[in-house]
Design a protein around this motif. Structure first.
Motif, PDB file in Angstrom:
ATOM      1  N   SER A 113       0.647  -1.228  -0.058  1.00  0.00           N
ATOM      2  CA  SER A 113      -0.291  -0.095  -0.267  1.00  0.00           C
ATOM      3  C   SER A 113       0.977   1.526  -0.027  1.00  0.00           C
ATOM      4  CB  SER A 113      -0.884  -0.342   1.561  1.00  0.00           C
ATOM      5  OG  SER A 113      -2.323  -0.782   1.039  1.00  0.00           O
ATOM      6  N   PRO A 114       2.394   1.447   0.515  1.00  0.00           N
ATOM      7  CA  PRO A 114       2.837   2.726   0.512  1.00  0.00           C
ATOM      8  C   PRO A 114       3.421   2.772  -0.799  1.00  0.00           C
ATOM      9  CG  PRO A 114       3.713   0.945   2.343  1.00  0.00           C
ATOM     10  CD  PRO A 114       2.499   0.392   1.622  1.00  0.00           C
ATOM     11  N   LEU A 115       3.506   1.688  -1.746  1.00  0.00           N
ATOM     12  CA  LEU A 115       3.398   2.315  -2.834  1.00  0.00           C
ATOM     13  C   LEU A 115       1.956   2.743  -4.017  1.00  0.00           C
ATOM     14  CD1 LEU A 115       5.841  -0.905  -4.120  1.00  0.00           C
ATOM     15  CD2 LEU A 115       6.215   1.572  -3.530  1.00  0.00           C
ATOM     16  N   ALA A 116       1.198   2.651  -3.367  1.00  0.00           N
ATOM     17  CA  ALA A 116      -0.459   2.956  -4.123  1.00  0.00           C
ATOM     18  C   ALA A 116      -1.085   3.389  -3.232  1.00  0.00           C
ATOM     19  CB  ALA A 116      -0.135   2.329  -5.166  1.00  0.00           C
ATOM     20  N   PRO A 117      -0.899   4.549  -2.298  1.00  0.00           N
ATOM     21  CA  PRO A 117      -1.460   5.207  -1.203  1.00  0.00           C
ATOM     22  C   PRO A 117      -2.746   5.742  -1.304  1.00  0.00           C
ATOM     23  CG  PRO A 117       0.287   7.157  -1.634  1.00  0.00           C
ATOM     24  CD  PRO A 117       0.171   5.718  -2.530  1.00  0.00           C
ATOM     25  N   LEU A 118      -3.376   5.698  -2.244  1.00  0.00           N
ATOM     26  CA  LEU A 118      -4.521   6.548  -3.098  1.00  0.00           C
ATOM     27  C   LEU A 118      -5.148   5.520  -3.802  1.00  0.00           C
ATOM     28  CD1 LEU A 118      -3.784   9.904  -5.122  1.00  0.00           C
ATOM     29  CD2 LEU A 118      -4.150   9.360  -2.333  1.00  0.00           C
ATOM     30  N   HIS A 119      -4.833   3.902  -4.033  1.00  0.00           N
ATOM     31  CA  HIS A 119      -5.324   3.226  -4.391  1.00  0.00           C
ATOM     32  C   HIS A 119      -5.165   2.014  -4.141  1.00  0.00           C
ATOM     33  CE1 HIS A 119      -4.010   5.277  -8.010  1.00  0.00           C
ATOM     34  NE2 HIS A 119      -5.384   5.564  -8.175  1.00  0.00           N
ATOM     35  N   ASN A 120      -4.486   1.351  -3.639  1.00  0.00           N
ATOM     36  CA  ASN A 120      -4.467  -0.232  -2.988  1.00  0.00           C
ATOM     37  C   ASN A 120      -5.346  -0.001  -1.736  1.00  0.00           C
ATOM     38  OD1 ASN A 120      -2.805  -1.194  -4.885  1.00  0.00           O
ATOM     39  ND2 ASN A 120      -1.375  -1.661  -2.669  1.00  0.00           N
ATOM     40  N   PRO A 121      -5.643   0.970  -0.556  1.00  0.00           N
ATOM     41  CA  PRO A 121      -6.765   1.184   0.779  1.00  0.00           C
ATOM     42  C   PRO A 121      -7.793   0.563   0.156  1.00  0.00           C
ATOM     43  CG  PRO A 121      -4.823   2.412   1.112  1.00  0.00           C
ATOM     44  CD  PRO A 121      -3.919   2.275  -0.433  1.00  0.00           C
ATOM     45  N   ALA A 122      -7.737   1.887  -0.715  1.00  0.00           N
ATOM     46  CA  ALA A 122      -9.853   1.646  -1.378  1.00  0.00           C
ATOM     47  C   ALA A 122      -9.943   0.436  -1.888  1.00  0.00           C
ATOM     48  CB  ALA A 122      -9.766   2.375  -2.028  1.00  0.00           C
ATOM     49  N   ASN A 123      -9.194   0.148  -2.461  1.00  0.00           N
ATOM     50  CA  ASN A 123      -9.025  -1.750  -3.389  1.00  0.00           C
ATOM     51  C   ASN A 123      -9.795  -2.592  -2.189  1.00  0.00           C
ATOM     52  OD1 ASN A 123      -6.376  -0.751  -5.950  1.00  0.00           O
ATOM     53  ND2 ASN A 123      -8.551  -0.311  -5.581  1.00  0.00           N
ATOM     54  N   LEU A 124      -8.355  -2.826  -1.254  1.00  0.00           N
ATOM     55  CA  LEU A 124      -8.823  -3.228  -0.220  1.00  0.00           C
ATOM     56  C   LEU A 124     -10.339  -3.430   0.362  1.00  0.00           C
ATOM     57  CD1 LEU A 124      -5.253  -3.136   1.623  1.00  0.00           C
ATOM     58  CD2 LEU A 124      -6.376  -5.415   0.487  1.00  0.00           C
ATOM     59  N   LEU A 125     -10.191  -2.062   0.538  1.00  0.00           N
ATOM     60  CA  LEU A 125     -11.348  -2.092   1.418  1.00  0.00           C
ATOM     61  C   LEU A 125     -12.817  -2.609   0.986  1.00  0.00           C
ATOM     62  CD1 LEU A 125     -13.184   0.324   3.628  1.00  0.00           C
ATOM     63  CD2 LEU A 125     -13.924   1.281   2.226  1.00  0.00           C
ATOM     64  N   GLY A 126     -13.447  -2.602  -0.954  1.00  0.00           N
ATOM     65  CA  GLY A 126     -13.720  -3.080  -1.834  1.00  0.00           C
ATOM     66  C   GLY A 126     -13.320  -4.313  -1.369  1.00  0.00           C
ATOM     67  N   ILE A 127     -12.529  -5.556  -1.231  1.00  0.00           N
ATOM     68  CA  ILE A 127     -12.386  -6.466  -0.829  1.00  0.00           C
ATOM     69  C   ILE A 127     -12.917  -7.282   0.732  1.00  0.00           C
ATOM     70  CG2 ILE A 127     -10.546  -8.354  -0.456  1.00  0.00           C
ATOM     71  CD1 ILE A 127      -8.652  -7.073  -2.573  1.00  0.00           C
ATOM     72  N   ASP A 128     -11.969  -6.284   2.010  1.00  0.00           N
ATOM     73  CA  ASP A 128     -13.091  -6.728   2.376  1.00  0.00           C
ATOM     74  C   ASP A 128     -14.508  -6.778   2.537  1.00  0.00           C
ATOM     75  OD1 ASP A 128     -12.472  -7.282   5.641  1.00  0.00           O
ATOM     76  OD2 ASP A 128     -13.317  -4.987   5.892  1.00  0.00           O
TER      77      ASP A 128
END
Length: 394
Positions: A113-128
């Protein structure tokens, strides 16, 4: 066995794009977007067949949106949903292909996530949320960066101290991999060439833009780097600038990193150059009316695009064709014409009538007879994500 259905989810910080993909059908049974999530204006838009619908969900979050859309998806799938494919922007060096989602995969995505702070956390939210709602349904992560993990070291390394790469992962990763992979394979099919013996230059042009050199079905170089900011002029992103611009702005204007980052990502590109819009359709209309800023923005966009394509040709052992895709690439004869005009050494010549016809999702060649191939190929990232998901389920 009957054709299987995969729900494809692309989750942003305040939105969820979705599409139900049936492996035997080209069109989506249902697709849409939930946007402005968490706000009073949260809304779900979906298209079922030829009909469009909307439903307000004031202050609805990602879980509420998925709970609202899933019965609609299940109905469109006749109750036969076989899996969920999630778009994840950054997989770092860990993921070279799609991956079945489990705790180990989730931990690896979080670590990236530190490499894509705007994207990966949001992607993970949907996955969760999706995994909690459907714990027994197979779910797969498909990474934008995975296709570019075949880049050779001389293409992905920056000329920076070794420790930054070894300890912090600072290197070129590339993005839009799902699109580049899909259109290069489809182009080979259209031209009756083997994917394993073909070489392409691809221009994916939308609000985000990137180029890619693809050899025998594998990415060999691409314009985006550590982040999606590197490379071409985009809708609101600057693309390449002098690396010392940050220190220059800090010294002369007193700007901090947050201001500079916001300017480069949100206020630059076509919007910054034109002073008018980041939408190419608006700029083309303004150019026709003599708007100087729009004219300049389009000229810079096309020149920088051609320059990138010419540079990436260094990675090709042969040249089987140039592919345009994405919202701009598929729908702007003007951009295609102006870009090709800069590539005289490639011998590219367009058929004007064919170029004008290739809009609104139509794919095919636009080059003049007896000249190197130039193709417009409609991308379908949702279908590629679904195919990658099905391949894992197999």
């Amino acid at each position: 066995m009957s054709a299987r259905n995969i729900l494809v989810i692309n989750c942003g910080s305040s939105s969820i794009k979705f599409a139900l993909v049936n492996e035997a059908q080209q069109s989506f049974a249902i697709s849409g977007i939930a946007e402005r999530l968490g706000s009073p204006d949260a809304v779900l838009h979906w298209q079922l067949g030829d009909k469009k619908h909307s439903a307000m969900m004031a202050f609805g979050d990602h879980q509420a949106a998925l709970a609202e859309l899933m019965p609609k998806v299940q109905a469109a799938a006749n109750g036969k949903l076989h899996g969920i494919g999630h778009r994840v922007v950054h997989g770092g060096e860990k993921f070279t292909t799609a991956s079945r989602l489990n705790q180990a995969t989730l931990n690896a995505i979080k670590a990236t996530s530190p490499l894509a702070p705007l994207h990966n956390p949001a992607n993970l939210l949907g996955i969760d949320v999706a995994m909690k709602l459907f714990p027994n349904l197979p779910q797969v992560a498909v990474f934008d960066t995975a296709f570019h993990q075949t880049l050779p070291q001389h293409a992905y390394r920056y000329a920076l101290p070794e420790s930054l790469y070894r300890e912090h992962g600072v290197r070129r990763y590339g993005f839009h991999g799902t699109s580049h992979r899909f259109v290069s394979r489809h182009a080979a099919e259209l031209c009756e060439l083997s994917v394993g013996d073909s070489s392409w230059l691809v221009a994916h042009l939308g609000n985000g833009c990137s180029t890619c050199a693809i050899v025998n079905g594998q990415s060999r170089d691409t314009s985006m780097g550590l982040t999606p900011l590197e490379g071409l002029v985009m809708g609101t992103r600057s693309g390449d600038v002098d690396p010392n611009l940050h220190s220059h702005l800090a010294r002369t204007l007193g700007w901090d990193l947050e201001q500079i980052d916001h300017m480069l990502n949100r206020e630059s590109g076509l919007l910054g150059l034109s002073g008018l819009s980041n939408d190419m359709r608006t700029l083309e209309q303004a150019r026709e009316q003599g708007h100087a800023g729009a004219t300049l923005a389009i000229e810079v966009f096309c020149y920088r695009l051609a320059k990138s394509l010419a540079a990436l040709s260094c990675a090709l052992p042969q040249f089987d064709g140039l592919i345009f895709t994405g919202g701009i690439g598929e729908n702007s004869p003007l951009i295609r014409t102006m870009t090709v005009a800069h590539l005289k050494l490639f011998g590219l010549v367009l058929d004007k009538e064919a170029n004008a016809r290739m809009i609104r999702g139509i794919s095919g060649p636009i080059n003049a007879k007896d000249h190197p191939r130039v193709l417009v190929v409609a991308t379908n990232e949702e279908r590629q994500i679904a195919l990658d998901t099905l391949a894992l389920l197999n």
